[in-house]
Design a protein around this motif. Structure first.
Motif, PDB file in Angstrom:
ATOM      1  N   CYS B 306       0.819  -1.210   0.000  1.00  0.00           N
ATOM      2  CA  CYS B 306       0.000   0.000   0.000  1.00  0.00           C
ATOM      3  C   CYS B 306       0.856   1.264   0.000  1.00  0.00           C
ATOM      4  O   CYS B 306       0.986   1.937  -1.012  1.00  0.00           O
ATOM      5  CB  CYS B 306      -0.937  -0.019   1.209  1.00  0.00           C
ATOM      6  N   THR B 321      -5.927   3.394   0.799  1.00  0.00           N
ATOM      7  CA  THR B 321      -6.405   4.678   0.285  1.00  0.00           C
ATOM      8  C   THR B 321      -5.281   5.693   0.362  1.00  0.00           C
ATOM      9  O   THR B 321      -4.733   5.941   1.440  1.00  0.00           O
ATOM     10  CB  THR B 321      -7.607   5.182   1.120  1.00  0.00           C
ATOM     11  N   ASP B 322      -4.923   6.244  -0.775  1.00  0.00           N
ATOM     12  CA  ASP B 322      -3.872   7.271  -0.844  1.00  0.00           C
ATOM     13  C   ASP B 322      -2.593   6.822  -0.138  1.00  0.00           C
ATOM     14  O   ASP B 322      -1.968   7.580   0.601  1.00  0.00           O
ATOM     15  CB  ASP B 322      -4.370   8.583  -0.225  1.00  0.00           C
ATOM     16  N   CYS B 328     -12.101  -0.142   6.680  1.00  0.00           N
ATOM     17  CA  CYS B 328     -13.246  -0.050   5.784  1.00  0.00           C
ATOM     18  C   CYS B 328     -14.562  -0.192   6.549  1.00  0.00           C
ATOM     19  O   CYS B 328     -15.623  -0.332   5.967  1.00  0.00           O
ATOM     20  CB  CYS B 328     -13.149  -1.091   4.673  1.00  0.00           C
ATOM     21  N   PRO B 348     -15.357  -1.464  -1.103  1.00  0.00           N
ATOM     22  CA  PRO B 348     -14.047  -1.968  -1.561  1.00  0.00           C
ATOM     23  C   PRO B 348     -14.008  -3.489  -1.577  1.00  0.00           C
ATOM     24  O   PRO B 348     -14.612  -4.144  -0.734  1.00  0.00           O
ATOM     25  CB  PRO B 348     -13.085  -1.411  -0.509  1.00  0.00           C
TER      26      PRO B 348
END
Lengths: 154, 430
Positions: B306, B321-322, B328, B348
């Motif tokens: 990630c 995310t980013d 989640c 997701p």
């Protein structure tokens, strides 16, 4: 008959003369033999430098064209002869002359040497060189190769 | 007359003995003075049982910390210390005693004494000592050798004695850390980039500084290591450096071996030991499988990698995310919208059932919420709505209202409720 009773020298003088002659001859023989033998080089309060060679202790390796030496002992190593043995011949080099990295005062206690050296023979033998005092001043002494040589296979 | 001469003595017996003894003494002195240099003396050495060892060490980017322990029977005064900067070096010849951070403990010209000012054998048996060395200016360190020393009295003089028989050697891995490159856009410090381990997405490739070029490279751990291949000797030719194959390149000259051109996918490459390896990945790529030959095959920003290589988001509960793994979990408000996030965004793929249902809704077991099973009629649904703060109304069959009417659209059904303040509220049977 009268002459027969005359004495040449008194026993005392004869004895003194005899001893003097013997001493002189012994002195001459001693000086002659001493001239034929090596001049004694001493180190560490009069110890013959040949015996000091026994106390020399160093570690060495040669890899990647780098010759590395570490003085492990308590005797400063003034110089180091490198005998490069090839096929049927050998050459001897003095690291003091061959390498600028060799310390001017030699490898003292804990001293290390490392320099790039190129040897083409099959084997090198490192022979320590010490410096000591003699009647004629400071002199170097090359330790016996057979006893104190450090062999490294190339 | 003749008999008179015959009985005369040359010298007296006493004088004869004196002369003889004197002669022997003189000869003895001469011989002694000649041979005295050959009288062997005891070698200067540490007593048997002197011993030291490296209990542990820590190595940071520019500091080496050694924890030494006296495991012998005698006190130790200090030591000589040497290191190697190449794994090929058999003998350590780099003296780092001057790098000791405690100036008072440094012996000139070389060596370290324990406990600062005093010169003496201060490290007692079982005592430990921590020594810190500043490695600034040094490259990687691969081994350290320590030769203990002692102060011993010799002819009324205190002499420093090397304990030559107890030298120790320890292999260590102390590589030079890389410095992340500066951000060219801001000309400032490159944030919190981790050299080597993390790709420098903003500042370009991570570098190890100016002194980590040519024969060195920045490895995957962010360390500056040598990239020179040192060929082994060819055993078949006894020392002749023949046709060595170092990696993919031929070393015919016994010099530095290169690996030729290392063309690895999405990677900066190096050749530390004769084969191309990934030294670092280009932006947003990662050598996830650890295999050098396929380069950096995995993109950054995925569930497996990630924020950086190996940054794995937890399956079922986290999403990437980013560049960061975030939970989640959420609050579901739309019971039928299974498969979407609580705020309406698609669920997701990595997220499974773990949302919190409110308003009387219950989990549907697959990541969403649903109306409880006991709500199986319009009446009960109206009650359910009432439970959620909506006043109950009259239930009427009106499929059209369920489809077209305003208010809460639940599903196809055949009933709706009117009445109260929520007259236009549809209520469809499940």
């Amino acid at each position: 008959m009268k002459r027969k009773e005359e004495r040449g020298l008194s026993p005392v003088i004869a004895t003194v003369l005899l001893i003097t002659i013997v001493v002189v001859i012994a002195l001459i023989v001693f000086l002659w033999i001493r001239g034929m033998t090596q001049e004694a080089i001493t180190k560490f309060d009069g110890q013959n430098i040949q015996l000091v060679c026994e106390d020399v202790s160093f570690d060495a390796s040669y890899s990647g064209d780098s010759l590395d030496i570490t003085n492990l002992g308590n005797v400063p190593i003034f110089g180091m002869n490198v005998k490069e043995i090839g096929e049927g011949s050998y050459t001897t080099k003095n690291l003091r002359e061959e390498s600028l990295a060799w310390p001017e005062t030699g490898l003292n206690q804990g001293g290390v040497f490392s320099d790039t050296m190129y040897f083409t023979g099959e084997e090198i033998v490192l022979i320590p060189v010490l410096i000591g005092e003699s009647d004629s001043g400071r002199k170097t002494y090359v330790c016996d190769e057979n006893q104190y040589g450090y062999e490294i296979l190339i | 007359m003749f008999s008179q001469i015959k009985h005369k003595k040359a010298v007296s017996v006493i004088i004869g003995y004196v002369i003889l003894v004197s002669f022997v003494i003189v000869l003895g002195i001469i011989v002694y003075s000649w041979m005295k240099t050959y009288v062997p003396k005891d070698e200067l050495n540490c007593p048997d049982g002197t011993s030291i060892f490296i209990k542990s060490y820590e190595c940071s980017s520019n500091t080496l910390t050694l924890h030494l322990s006296n495991n012998g029977k005698f006190n130790i005064g200090g030591y000589f210390i040497y290191v190697t900067n190449s794994p090929q070096k058999e003998l350590a010849t780099i003296d780092i005693s001057r790098n000791n951070t405690d100036e008072l403990s440094i012996i000139r010209p070389t060596g370290i004494k324990f406990s600062g000012l005093e010169s003496g054998n201060l490290l007692k048996p079982n005592d430990e000592e921590t020594e810190i060395y500043d490695l600034t200016g040094l490259d990687a360190i691969y081994s350290v050798e320590i030769l203990p020393i002692r102060w011993q009295e010799e002819k009324n003089k205190l002499r420093l004695v090397s304990c030559k028989d107890v030298k120790i050697k320890e292999s260590i891995q102390c590589k030079k850390a890389c410095t992340p490159a500066l951000d060219p856009s801001t000309s400032g410090i490159c944030g919190s980039f981790v050299c080597g381990t993390a790709q420098n997405g903003t500042c370009g490739a991570v570098s190890c500084g100016a002194d980590c070029n040519e024969n060195f490279f920045c490895d995957a751990e962010g360390q500056c290591i040598s990239s020179l291949c040192t060929p082994a000797l060819d055993p078949s030719t006894s020392g002749i450096c023949g046709s060595f194959v170092c990696g993919t390149a031929q070393n015919g000259t016994c010099g530095a071996v290169s690996c030729g051109t290392c063309d690895l996918t999405n990677a900066l490459s190096g050749c530390p030991s004769g084969s191309c390896i990934v030294s670092s990945c280009v932006n947003d790529w990662c050598n996830s499988d650890g295999i050098d030959s396929n380069g950096c095959e995995a993109p950054i920003g995925t569930l497996s990698n990630c924020g950086s290589c190996g940054d794995v988001c937890t399956t079922g509960t986290e999403v990437c995310t980013d560049g960061s793994c975030t939970s989640c979990n959420g609050v579901w408000i739309s019971p039928e919208n299974t498969g979407v996030e609580c705020d309406g965004t698609p669920l997701p793929a990595n997220c499974i059932a773990n949302c919190t249902c409110t308003g009387g809704y219950v989990s549907n077991g697959i990541g969403g919420c649903k109306i409880p099973n006991f709500v199986n009629s319009c009446t009960s649904y109206c009650d359910f709505l009432n439970y959620n703060g909506i006043p109950p109304g009259e239930c009427t069959n009106s499929p059209g209202n369920c489809v077209q009417g305003g208010g809460i659209y639940e599903a196809f059904g055949d009933q709706w409720c009117t009445g109260g303040s929520q007259a236009d509220t549809c209520c469809c049977k499940l």
